[in-house]
Motif scaffolding. Sequence first.
Motif, PDB file in Angstrom:
ATOM      1  N   GLU A 178      28.493  87.758  64.880  1.00  0.00           N
ATOM      2  CA  GLU A 178      27.899  86.479  63.894  1.00  0.00           C
ATOM      3  C   GLU A 178      29.340  86.210  63.390  1.00  0.00           C
ATOM      4  N   GLU A 179      29.493  87.679  62.527  1.00  0.00           N
ATOM      5  CA  GLU A 179      31.098  87.448  61.824  1.00  0.00           C
ATOM      6  C   GLU A 179      32.529  86.704  62.286  1.00  0.00           C
ATOM      7  N   GLU A 180      32.144  86.972  62.946  1.00  0.00           N
ATOM      8  CA  GLU A 180      33.628  86.688  64.163  1.00  0.00           C
ATOM      9  C   GLU A 180      33.224  84.647  64.560  1.00  0.00           C
ATOM     10  N   THR A 181      31.832  84.398  65.645  1.00  0.00           N
ATOM     11  CA  THR A 181      31.693  82.736  65.707  1.00  0.00           C
ATOM     12  C   THR A 181      31.791  82.081  64.303  1.00  0.00           C
ATOM     13  N   TYR A 182      32.306  81.258  64.939  1.00  0.00           N
ATOM     14  CA  TYR A 182      31.774  79.664  63.770  1.00  0.00           C
ATOM     15  C   TYR A 182      31.305  78.564  64.722  1.00  0.00           C
ATOM     16  N   ASP A 183      31.812  77.409  63.773  1.00  0.00           N
ATOM     17  CA  ASP A 183      31.561  76.211  64.815  1.00  0.00           C
ATOM     18  C   ASP A 183      32.166  74.842  63.672  1.00  0.00           C
ATOM     19  N   VAL A 184      32.782  75.624  62.137  1.00  0.00           N
ATOM     20  CA  VAL A 184      32.515  73.973  61.591  1.00  0.00           C
ATOM     21  C   VAL A 184      34.303  73.586  61.905  1.00  0.00           C
ATOM     22  N   PHE A 185      35.175  74.169  62.481  1.00  0.00           N
ATOM     23  CA  PHE A 185      35.952  73.667  63.050  1.00  0.00           C
ATOM     24  C   PHE A 185      36.041  74.132  64.295  1.00  0.00           C
ATOM     25  N   VAL A 238      41.409  76.507  65.100  1.00  0.00           N
ATOM     26  CA  VAL A 238      41.573  78.063  64.376  1.00  0.00           C
ATOM     27  C   VAL A 238      42.793  78.746  65.643  1.00  0.00           C
TER      28      VAL A 238
END
Lengths: 120, 489
Positions: B98-105, B110
């Motif tokens: 979870e720490e490494e996934t993202y969806d804001v950009f 990125v």
Amino acid sequence: MSAKAILVVAKHGKNLHLLTDFLDDQGYDPWPASSIKEVDKTLRETDTLDMALIDVTGFGDSIWDRCERIRKGGVPFFIISPRKTGKAEEKSLSKGARDVLTKPLEKKRLLKLVEIILGE
Amino acid sequence: MAEGRNGRVTTGIEGLDEVLTGGFVPHRTYLIRGAAGTGKTILGLHFLIEGVKNDESCLFITFSETEEQINQNTEALGLDTEGIEILDLSPGSEKFTEEETYDVFHASEVEQEPIVEEIKNRIDGVDPDRVFIDAITILRHLTSEQYQFREQFLSLSKYLGKQGATVLFTSETSLQNPDTDLQFMADGIIELNRSDRSRTLTVNKFRGSNYQEGKHSLEINCGGLKVSPWLVPEKAEEGFSKESLASGIPEVDEMLHGGLETGTVTLFTGPSGVGKTSLALQFAKEAAGRGDRTAVYNFDEDTDLLNSRSEAINIPISKMVEGGNLVINEVKPLEFTANQFAQRVRREVEKEGTKIVVLDSVNGYDLGIKGKQLQKSLYNLTQYFRAKGITAILTNEVSKITGEFQASDMDITVIADNVVFFRYLEIEGKLKKAIGVLKKRVSDFERSLREFEITEHGLKVGAPMEDLRGILSGQPDWERNSDSEKKET
């Protein structure tokens, strides 16, 4: 002139980190908060917020109370949402958000928006 | 950079250098295409391992497998990645926490910069002669626009070219994500394919050089990749004299007006059990006696059985095998593709100095070789024999035991210079064998049939059956019998 303070709210660590880093790189003073507790703490500690970006994902209804409080403080804010639904938009706007931004955000567009709101 | 033939960058894969007329052209960029599991990564690994062998610096940029997976997979193939610099840009397990996934950009906003930066930094550090990128198409997912991907790719390959590197990269394609743009930008394209029965390699583009066209066979096994090029008929080599290979049976040699000439292809055709293989072995025996090496490719029979059968008719093949002048190669069904078989024959001719090749039989070849290219592959093979001055004997079984004459069921007499046919005849109620010559390109031949016998003392051939009529019908009559019958009536 000191850097403009922007409250950045996101439950998800990496999202918060990316947003904060981005604003920092652009010369702003981001105040990160990943929980309601941290939001409250920031609101208590600073009365010079210029703007707020709030990713509501993962927060319960309590986040909307904070939105209202921010609005009452006269701080413009944007809601960041995973989807643009009528319901989310209605709720956001009714709580005083300037607009709803849908993820993923485009860095260029976000920057433009921040600049306009902060009157730069 | 160590250079191969023509100043080329050798591939490290047996057979592929030959297809590419020496190897890759230095400082160019090549696309390796193919579906999952066709061997793209292994091909790239061979390329890098070859570089390490030549004391070149080699860089593997992986977007797909992790460094650990690559090491495990290469080890399983008996290869070694030691000496290869690996830049691991694969989505490792930590990316999925979870720490490494993202969806804001968007990922392109990125990752793109750090990745391209990381690649350039590593290139500067390693100063590679050879680079393998697996798979470049992952970079496409990190760019939001097509043109950005293209620009990045071009700038990366230019950057690598400036550093003096020869670059191989793979692409992962689907209907939604074609790689047409990469095909245009690459200096060369190697396509790998896999079907149920065989693997193939095709060169579709190769700027600045000629190459061998066609679908070349590909094998992947312990030791990695091996390419068997499609045998290209060459021009006849000068310098071999046209000699006749005699059978050692005076009557047969008389029929052939001396024997079978070097550089010709002869078809022994006839029904089952009539003596085709036996006569072919008789020729081999005679050649061995002269000190010429014969290679027999046996598709139909167990070698032990062939041995005992030959000993029984006084053709001692085991002695010839021991003497080194005869080699019997038993070819198992579906063991080879036509290309792989042709390469085996080629090695036998070019490395071992074989002068006579027996293919027993064409029918076995047709059934046992993977892929359906009987006529074309046999044509290429026989052209090769002619070019190299090989005396080739092909046996061919026809299905009819008696009845109207038919040279071959398979329409292959056209590829032969000489056709010797065998058949069963019913004469005065007895089944007899006969041998005759149907065609001979280089010399004249005897036009009558002779009786042919297989005995414990060897093969026996009688005098020409000049008094017989209607031989080709299978039930001939004695001319004199019919005359005397006429006189009696």
